[in-house]
Design an enzyme around this catalytic site. Structure first.
Site, PDB file in Angstrom:
ATOM      1  N   GLU A 198       2.681 -34.030  -5.729  1.00  0.00           N
ATOM      2  CA  GLU A 198       3.831 -34.475  -5.642  1.00  0.00           C
ATOM      3  C   GLU A 198       4.873 -34.046  -4.418  1.00  0.00           C
ATOM      4  OE1 GLU A 198       7.189 -36.973  -7.121  1.00  0.00           O
ATOM      5  OE2 GLU A 198       5.040 -37.343  -6.937  1.00  0.00           O
TER       6      GLU A 198
ATOM      7  N   LYS B  50       9.555   2.318  -5.294  1.00  0.00           N
ATOM      8  CA  LYS B  50       9.408   2.181  -3.807  1.00  0.00           C
ATOM      9  C   LYS B  50       8.460   1.319  -3.561  1.00  0.00           C
ATOM     10  CE  LYS B  50       9.866   5.263  -0.008  1.00  0.00           C
ATOM     11  NZ  LYS B  50       8.994   4.791   0.992  1.00  0.00           N
TER      12      LYS B  50
ATOM     13  N   ASP C  76       1.283 -30.263  -7.339  1.00  0.00           N
ATOM     14  CA  ASP C  76       1.013 -29.953  -5.837  1.00  0.00           C
ATOM     15  C   ASP C  76       1.079 -31.228  -5.171  1.00  0.00           C
ATOM     16  OD1 ASP C  76       0.845 -27.092  -6.521  1.00  0.00           O
ATOM     17  OD2 ASP C  76      -1.124 -26.860  -5.870  1.00  0.00           O
TER      18      ASP C  76
ATOM     19  N   ASP D 280       3.596 -32.277  -2.109  1.00  0.00           N
ATOM     20  CA  ASP D 280       3.066 -32.609  -0.623  1.00  0.00           C
ATOM     21  C   ASP D 280       3.469 -34.011  -0.390  1.00  0.00           C
ATOM     22  OD1 ASP D 280       1.557 -30.441  -0.638  1.00  0.00           O
ATOM     23  OD2 ASP D 280      -0.464 -31.203  -1.130  1.00  0.00           O
TER      24      ASP D 280
ATOM     25  N   CYS E  94     -26.238   8.882  21.246  1.00  0.00           N
ATOM     26  CA  CYS E  94     -26.941   9.048  22.345  1.00  0.00           C
ATOM     27  C   CYS E  94     -27.988  10.148  22.597  1.00  0.00           C
ATOM     28  CB  CYS E  94     -25.875   9.193  23.602  1.00  0.00           C
ATOM     29  SG  CYS E  94     -25.357  10.856  23.589  1.00  0.00           S
TER      30      CYS E  94
ATOM     31  N   GLU F 261      11.865  -5.250   1.487  1.00  0.00           N
ATOM     32  CA  GLU F 261      10.581  -4.914   1.888  1.00  0.00           C
ATOM     33  C   GLU F 261       9.464  -6.116   1.777  1.00  0.00           C
ATOM     34  OE1 GLU F 261      10.537  -1.704   2.554  1.00  0.00           O
ATOM     35  OE2 GLU F 261       8.624  -1.053   2.497  1.00  0.00           O
TER      36      GLU F 261
ATOM     37  N   ARG G 137      12.897  -3.029  10.653  1.00  0.00           N
ATOM     38  CA  ARG G 137      13.704  -2.072  10.767  1.00  0.00           C
ATOM     39  C   ARG G 137      13.598  -1.132  12.041  1.00  0.00           C
ATOM     40  NH1 ARG G 137      12.515   3.544   9.601  1.00  0.00           N
ATOM     41  NH2 ARG G 137      14.563   4.519   9.058  1.00  0.00           N
TER      42      ARG G 137
ATOM     43  N   LYS H 255      19.218   5.804  -6.473  1.00  0.00           N
ATOM     44  CA  LYS H 255      20.426   5.784  -5.415  1.00  0.00           C
ATOM     45  C   LYS H 255      21.669   5.669  -6.440  1.00  0.00           C
ATOM     46  CE  LYS H 255      17.926   2.101  -3.115  1.00  0.00           C
ATOM     47  NZ  LYS H 255      17.663   0.628  -2.905  1.00  0.00           N
TER      48      LYS H 255
ATOM     49  N   CYS I 149     -26.090  14.297  19.305  1.00  0.00           N
ATOM     50  CA  CYS I 149     -25.401  13.422  19.113  1.00  0.00           C
ATOM     51  C   CYS I 149     -26.204  12.316  18.616  1.00  0.00           C
ATOM     52  CB  CYS I 149     -24.554  12.534  20.476  1.00  0.00           C
ATOM     53  SG  CYS I 149     -23.961  11.143  20.142  1.00  0.00           S
TER      54      CYS I 149
HETATM   55  S1  IVH Z   1      16.775   1.608   0.100  1.00  0.00           S
HETATM   56  C1  IVH Z   1      19.381   4.320   2.428  1.00  0.00           C
HETATM   57  N1  IVH Z   1      15.004   0.915  -1.703  1.00  0.00           N
HETATM   58  O1  IVH Z   1      11.450   3.104   2.231  1.00  0.00           O
HETATM   59  C2  IVH Z   1      18.504   3.145   1.703  1.00  0.00           C
HETATM   60  N2  IVH Z   1      14.059   1.523   0.504  1.00  0.00           N
HETATM   61  O2  IVH Z   1      12.490   5.656   3.351  1.00  0.00           O
HETATM   62  C3  IVH Z   1      17.182   2.981   2.257  1.00  0.00           C
HETATM   63  N3  IVH Z   1      11.507   1.266   0.690  1.00  0.00           N
HETATM   64  O3  IVH Z   1      12.442   2.120   5.111  1.00  0.00           O
HETATM   65  C4  IVH Z   1      16.334   1.914   1.781  1.00  0.00           C
HETATM   66  N4  IVH Z   1      11.352   0.556  -1.472  1.00  0.00           N
HETATM   67  O4  IVH Z   1      10.961   0.403   3.793  1.00  0.00           O
HETATM   68  C5  IVH Z   1      14.988   1.313  -0.438  1.00  0.00           C
HETATM   69  N5  IVH Z   1      13.396   0.090  -3.538  1.00  0.00           N
HETATM   70  C6  IVH Z   1      13.694   0.509  -2.023  1.00  0.00           C
HETATM   71  C7  IVH Z   1      12.481   0.727  -1.447  1.00  0.00           C
HETATM   72  C8  IVH Z   1      12.737   1.275  -0.022  1.00  0.00           C
HETATM   73  C9  IVH Z   1      10.779   0.780  -0.191  1.00  0.00           C
HETATM   74  C10 IVH Z   1      11.349   1.685   2.015  1.00  0.00           C
HETATM   75  C11 IVH Z   1      12.065   1.056   3.297  1.00  0.00           C
HETATM   76  C12 IVH Z   1      12.692   2.228   3.945  1.00  0.00           C
HETATM   77  C13 IVH Z   1      12.095   3.442   3.463  1.00  0.00           C
HETATM   78  C14 IVH Z   1      13.050   4.531   3.523  1.00  0.00           C
END
Ligand code: IVH
Length: 674
Positions: free
Chosen positions: A36, A118, A34, A38, A413, A176, A139, A292, A410
């Site tokens: 170095e 997610k 750290d 800095d 009061c 995110e 977003r 997806k 309440c």
């Molecule tokens: S994909 C169309 N991947 O979920 C694709 N979203 O409901 C949309 N989120 O607003 C996003 N983890 O904030 C994707 N691995 C992930 C995610 C993710 C969290 C959230 C994101 C988005 C919301 C959608």
């Protein structure tokens, strides 16, 4: 030193420090100490100070340099940031897979799925032009978000410059912003010591930190970024999401090391359950798995619904539950006088957050669930929702448990508390009750109100106790010496409060309407009222009939708005806000596109691509009215799977029936025209 020599040294330092940053924050594998680090950083800052013209946009000193902003500008995303359809069960996930198979029947390639956690944080977009971070935004509503570039630059896991030999002309990275659970707890502990308000969970902490006007505050918060997608890209192209993300990782981002690509849905299920298993062990909050279709070509073939793509789904985790003991039951008085029973719990951690209290909602709930003091109970925490008591574990009763009686006075009061007919709640009848006064002011000053930065619950509580304020309007006559009377206030902090109050004199109309605390008027409705009426004065003059013309406004809401503005105390308070220098803004009334004006819809059964709320909102946006029962006045009934008796009634009355396909076609028709 000659300029070109300085430039060379600056270039070298920037590259070197950025490389060390990357190793430290992204790879978690630092190479130097750290001290170095800095030393290098200080040398760079010194050179840049002497030669500001040589400062590079990707210099690590740029992460914390910016001055506070006045407000956030809005930015339009070049490709909308869609949200995700949800599934809650394995069957619903099977439905998703079936839909993918149906829609891609005959496609040359097998469907591969990309699955990953997610993340429960805040979605943002980062725009890189020729490799340099130019714009960062939230977003927002998916179409436009808030520009928070300077704040995002403070996040060390977001590269200021892409790590690519030949960076693409344009790359939009989406992902995110989150806070680790450990960091969150450390930060809250420190805030507690400083008598600051605590954040409810890591997600709120991340969101709150990003929405700071002063990037220095954001910089002091331990935020991180996970990339999960791309928007526009020019100068590179990818066939699959997995490949694009690999590239994004090479460019210096963190992507989830839990992601998996597989063409067998059974394996995706296994992955979901594995993630569910790890839920409490990982450092970030995850609330499900996102699945997806991996091929971009197949994604476009499947297309999008109004707000979410057909090619992706969020398979949510069930809300986290825990067992603990009710140590006591007490009541809390809210801003409208509602008295809520609350369970004081033996502290327990639920999905990473310590829970000490849980709402019991109202007397009927309490009786129905038969929760007693001393009971062992199951509690649940779903996302940011206040934890609730699910049930008592009756087999664990010893016989010593005590039933709780709602008080007839309440607790704050001492005035009578009554339960009105038809209402589930007890209310304190004294409008001047300090608890109500305090809650009203807290609501007024909160983020979703006029947003007085730094004026938290604890300060307001003290101000009310010391009789400095009784209504929100009193805030605007506070002087610095008043604020200095409060605990732990120094000259600078008192001035900050006064400045923040001053800044709140120019709220947006929707903020102001919400801040007033009209019963039944939440954030969304305040927004609707703001664009419908255009000014507070117009809203104040609206009568019951005019209010009822608005789609979202039913009789209860119309009544409570009219009553609010009829009340003398409220009128006086609004007058005093004006006298205190508050600007009452006007906005242009929105010319809404409402082709379905005058048409009434009823929804029944479950739709696969829309939740009930999404379907209702989509229709209402186009001006339709959505009611809950079928009558002769109903124009269309939208029928999903397992419809109820409404379907039979619609057939009997010969009302137009739409299945999900027809409904979607119908919506699409209007969306295209818009
Ligand atoms: S994909 C169309 N991947 O979920 C694709 N979203 O409901 C949309 N989120 O607003 C996003 N983890 O904030 C994707 N691995 C992930 C995610 C993710 C969290 C959230 C994101 C988005 C919301 C959608």
């Amino acid at each position: 030193m000659p300029d070109d020599k300085v430039k060379k040294e600056i270039d070298k330092l920037v590259e070197e420090i950025n490389q060390h940053n990357y190793r430290y924050y992204v790879l978690d594998d630092p190479e130097i100490s750290d001290a170095e680090y800095d030393r290098l950083f200080d040398r760079l800052a010194e050179l840049e100070k002497k030669h500001p013209e040589l400062k590079r946009p990707d210099s690590p000193t740029q992460r914390v340099g910016a001055e506070p902003a006045e407000k956030f500008n809005s930015v339009k995303h070049s490709v909308p940031m869609l949200s995700l359809g949800k599934c809650n069960t394995e069957e619903e996930f099977d439905d998703f897979v079936r839909r993918c198979n149906d829609e891609l029947a005959g496609d040359a390639d097998k469907i591969e799925y990309h699955v990953e956690p997610k993340f429960d944080g805040l979605a943002v977009e980062l725009v890189y032009k020729n490799g340099i971070l130019e714009i960062g935004s939230t977003r927002g509503n998916g179409v436009t978000g808030e520009e928070i570039t300077e704040n995002l630059k403070t996040v060390r896991t977001i590269p200021l410059k892409l790590r690519a030999e030949k960076p693409p002309k344009l790359l939009e990275v989406r992902g995110e912003v989150i806070m680790h659970k450990d960091d969150f707890e450390k930060m809250n502990k420190k805030r507690e010591e400083e008598a600051l308000d605590l954040f409810a969970n890591p997600r709120n902490a991340a969101a709150g930190s990003l929405r700071q006007l002063d990037p220095k505050i954001t910089a002091s918060r331990p935020l991180r970024f996970f990339a999960y997608g791309i928007g526009l890209i020019e100068g590179e192209s990818f066939e699959k999401l997995g490949d694009a993300l690999e590239y994004v990782e090479e460019c210096g981002f963190i992507i989830s090391d839990e992601s998996e690509i597989n063409d067998d849905p059974e394996n995706i299920k296994k992955k979901y359950y594995a993630l569910l298993d790890q839920r409490t062990d990982v450092q970030y909050d995850m609330d499900g798995a996102v699945i997806k279709v991996n091929s971009f070509r197949q994604q476009s073939k499947m297309g999008e619904l109004s707000r979410s793509p057909r090619w992706a789904t969020a398979w949510k985790f069930p809300p986290a539950e825990e067992t603990t003991k009710v140590e006591d039951i007490f009541v809390q008085v809210g801003r409208t006088g509602i008295i809520t029973p609350v369970a004081a719990l033996k502290p327990v951690r639920v999905s990473g957050v310590e829970v000490r209290r849980a709402s019991l909602h109202n007397e009927d709930e309490l009786r129905k669930k038969d929760i007693r003091i001393g009971d062992t109970v199951v509690i649940r925490r779903a996302g940011d929702v206040i934890p609730e008591v699910v049930k008592a574990v009756k087999s664990k009763r010893s016989g010593d448990e005590k039933e709780f009686e709602m008080p007839d006075k309440c607790p704050v009061c001492g005035q009578p508390a009554t339960r009105l007919e038809g209402e589930a709640y007890y209310r304190c009848t004294n409008i001047a009750c300090p608890a109500q006064v305090k809650e009203r002011i807290i609501h007024f000053a909160s983020k979703s109100g006029v947003d007085i930065d730094g004026l938290g619950d604890k300060l307001i509580e003290q101000m009310v106790e010391k009789d400095l304020i009784n209504t929100p309007a009193d805030l605007y006559s506070l002087k610095k010496y008043d604020v200095l009377k409060l605990e732990r206030m120094a000259d600078k902090s008192a001035q900050n409060i006064i400045d923040a109050i001053d800044a709140s004199r120019k709220p947006e109309l929707r903020q102001l309407i919400h801040a007033l605390g009209i019963r039944n008027v939440g954030e969304h409705l305040a927004d609707v009222l703001a664009s419908y009426f255009g000014s507070l004065e117009n809203l104040m003059q609206a009568d019951y009939d005019e209010l009822s013309e608005i789609n979202e406004v039913g009789p209860t809401i119309a009544d409570s708005i009219v009553n609010f503005f009829k009340n003398d105390q409220n009128k006086k308070m609004i007058e005093r806000l004006k006298e205190g220098g508050m600007k009452f803004p006007t906005v242009e009334k929105k010319q809404a596109f409402t082709p379905l004006e005058g048409q009434t819809f009823v929804l029944t059964g479950s739709l696969s691509n829309y939740s009930r709320r999404q379907a209702k909102e989509a229709l209402e946006k186009l001006g339709a009215k959505v009611t809950s029962s079928v009558s002769k006045k109903t124009d269309h009934v939208v029928v999903g799977a397992d419809p109820g008796s409404k379907y039979d009634k619609a057939r009997k009355l010969d009302i137009d029936i739409m299945d999900e396909n027809k409904f979607e076609e119908f919506l699409k028709k209007y969306e295209r025209k818009q």
